[in-house]
Design an enzyme around this catalytic site. Structure first.
Site, PDB file in Angstrom:
ATOM      1  N   ASP A 123       3.907   2.620  -9.537  1.00  0.00           N
ATOM      2  CA  ASP A 123       3.035   3.402  -8.662  1.00  0.00           C
ATOM      3  C   ASP A 123       1.876   3.930  -9.510  1.00  0.00           C
ATOM      4  OD1 ASP A 123       1.802   5.376  -7.113  1.00  0.00           O
ATOM      5  OD2 ASP A 123       3.661   5.934  -6.109  1.00  0.00           O
ATOM      6  N   LYS A 154      -5.054   8.605  -1.373  1.00  0.00           N
ATOM      7  CA  LYS A 154      -5.414   9.552  -2.422  1.00  0.00           C
ATOM      8  C   LYS A 154      -6.752   9.178  -3.076  1.00  0.00           C
ATOM      9  CE  LYS A 154      -1.248  11.291  -1.563  1.00  0.00           C
ATOM     10  NZ  LYS A 154      -0.533  10.260  -0.814  1.00  0.00           N
ATOM     11  N   TYR A 189       8.205  10.404  -6.637  1.00  0.00           N
ATOM     12  CA  TYR A 189       7.686  11.013  -5.409  1.00  0.00           C
ATOM     13  C   TYR A 189       8.799  11.159  -4.375  1.00  0.00           C
ATOM     14  CZ  TYR A 189       5.363  11.101  -0.859  1.00  0.00           C
ATOM     15  OH  TYR A 189       4.993  11.408   0.431  1.00  0.00           O
ATOM     16  N   ARG A 229      -2.364  -9.438  12.396  1.00  0.00           N
ATOM     17  CA  ARG A 229      -1.248  -9.008  11.553  1.00  0.00           C
ATOM     18  C   ARG A 229      -1.111  -9.934  10.351  1.00  0.00           C
ATOM     19  NH1 ARG A 229       3.518 -11.158  12.096  1.00  0.00           N
ATOM     20  NH2 ARG A 229       3.404 -11.393  14.369  1.00  0.00           N
TER      21      ARG A 229
END
Length: 381
Positions: free
Chosen positions: A173, A198, A101, A49
């Site tokens: 973004d 994406k 978004y 992690r």
């Protein structure tokens, strides 16, 4: 390597081969924990992690491509965005582009408000409106450019200037354009965010988010949050994104070439009310866009008469998949009101121009001529 072009950097970077074996693919290190040889001084890795060599390879790659000091790989784009928003504290205020978004809209309106963090949505094509929205407690200005789904263009340098004058951080973004077409850190942005699901991965086979910090102080703060929050990207998915990055330039070139052809076709069609694509000279943000980006991108939106027209068209179109998401090798047709922006109330959607007749198209690697013929028959039926 700093002298290499972006296209070459995608393939030739500090992880072009494994120094231990010479393998030309980054090793996938599945270990969750790492043996420590010294009781008092731990090695580079202790628990996955907190750090993993496969994830680090991806984080280093995206940091270099975006021109930042450090990258971070998250379990999804929204995990990256949500963790970035955790940099805010109770009593802070954030200014957000209005047609953001839907997942980001939900995070801002449904989650941040519960923690006493206020927000103002604003049309970021209007710098005066942005300036007016900044309050004494504003800590972040959040940009999407081009925005999702109306492809509005924000003047990045203009917003950065306002942010610096008011002591704010800037988040952007960069999912739609990727660092291949737009590198906002070079324009002064503090933190870049991606849904790597994406274009960066590009094959509809991985869920991932990435962030890149401009400076070490911000990177240290974001790392502390990532390590605490724990929404890190698994190593198999890191490897898939790394593999996808290698073909980013050729995919983006082919896809945006097709997007430009399809946008011009749609702009002249009698059944199309509006086309939103910054590559069109008629787009109101065209000149600003090409001042800060090197291409129009591969995503466009177009508006039909109403929902019934959308239903008929989507039922008859054959080549694009009708689905959530974008940025893949296959073209993807989406219906924002019920997909990407389903979390946005109808009143808010309509106020932003996200009408019931709006469709978003992410152009893939198919022949644009085939897609245009497919669209033509869908309009006729």
């Amino acid at each position: 390597m700093s002298d290499y072009t972006f296209q070459t950097k995608l393939l030739h970077n500090s992880h072009k081969f494994d120094p231990a074996t010479g393998a030309v693919s980054v090793p996938i290190q599945h270990a969750s924990t790492f043996h420590q040889a010294d009781f008092d001084a731990f090695g580079q890795y202790d628990y996955s992690r907190s750090g993993n060599p496969t994830r680090e390879a991806l984080e280093a790659a995206i940091a270099e491509l975006e021109g930042g000091v450090r990258g971070f790989a998250f379990a999804s784009g929204m995990a990256a965005i949500s963790t970035a928003f955790l940099l805010l504290s109770k009593g802070d205020h954030v200014v957000v582009t209005e047609d953001v978004y839907g997942g980001t809209f939900r995070m801002v309106t449904s989650v941040l408000t519960r923690f006493g963090i206020d927000h103002t949505f604003v049309d970021m094509t209007d710098l005066e409106a942005v300036a007016e929205a900044i309050q004494p407690n504003t800590k972040v200005i959040y940009m999407e450019t081009p925005s999702n789904p109306l492809l509005k263009v924000t003047d990045i340098e203009g917003v950065v200037k306002l942010a610096k004058e008011n002591g704010c951080l800037t988040f952007l973004d960069n999912t739609f354009l990727t660092p291949y077409l737009q590198r906002p850190i070079e324009l002064g942005v503090d933190l870049i965010l991606h849904s790597a699901t994406k274009f960066l991965s590009g094959h509809s086979d991985v869920l991932a988010g990435l962030a890149v910090a401009k400076d070490e102080e911000l990177a240290a703060r974001l790392y502390a949050l990532q390590n605490s929050f724990g929404a890190v990207l698994g190593v198999q998915d890191c490897w898939l994104v790394l593999r996808g990055l290698k073909t980013l330039s050729v995919r983006m070139e082919q896809s945006q070439k097709g997007a430009a052809e399809i946008a011009h076709y749609l702009a002249s069609h009698s059944k199309v009310k509006n086309v939103y694509y910054p590559g069109l000279v008629s787009h109101p943000g065209h000149s600003v866009h090409f001042r800060q980006a090197s291409g129009g991108g591969a995503v466009l939106s177009f508006e039909l008469e109403d929902e019934e027209a959308v239903r008929r068209f989507s039922a008859n179109v054959k080549i694009p998949v009708f689905a959530v998401s974008l940025g893949a090798v296959e073209s993807i047709l989406s219906y924002p009101p019920k997909m990407s922006h389903a979390a946005m109330p109808d009143e808010e959607r309509n106020k932003r121009g996200i009408t019931d007749g709006l469709l978003r198209l992410s152009v893939g690697l198919e022949s644009p001529d085939d897609i245009i013929r497919d669209f033509e028959q869908a309009f006729e039926n």
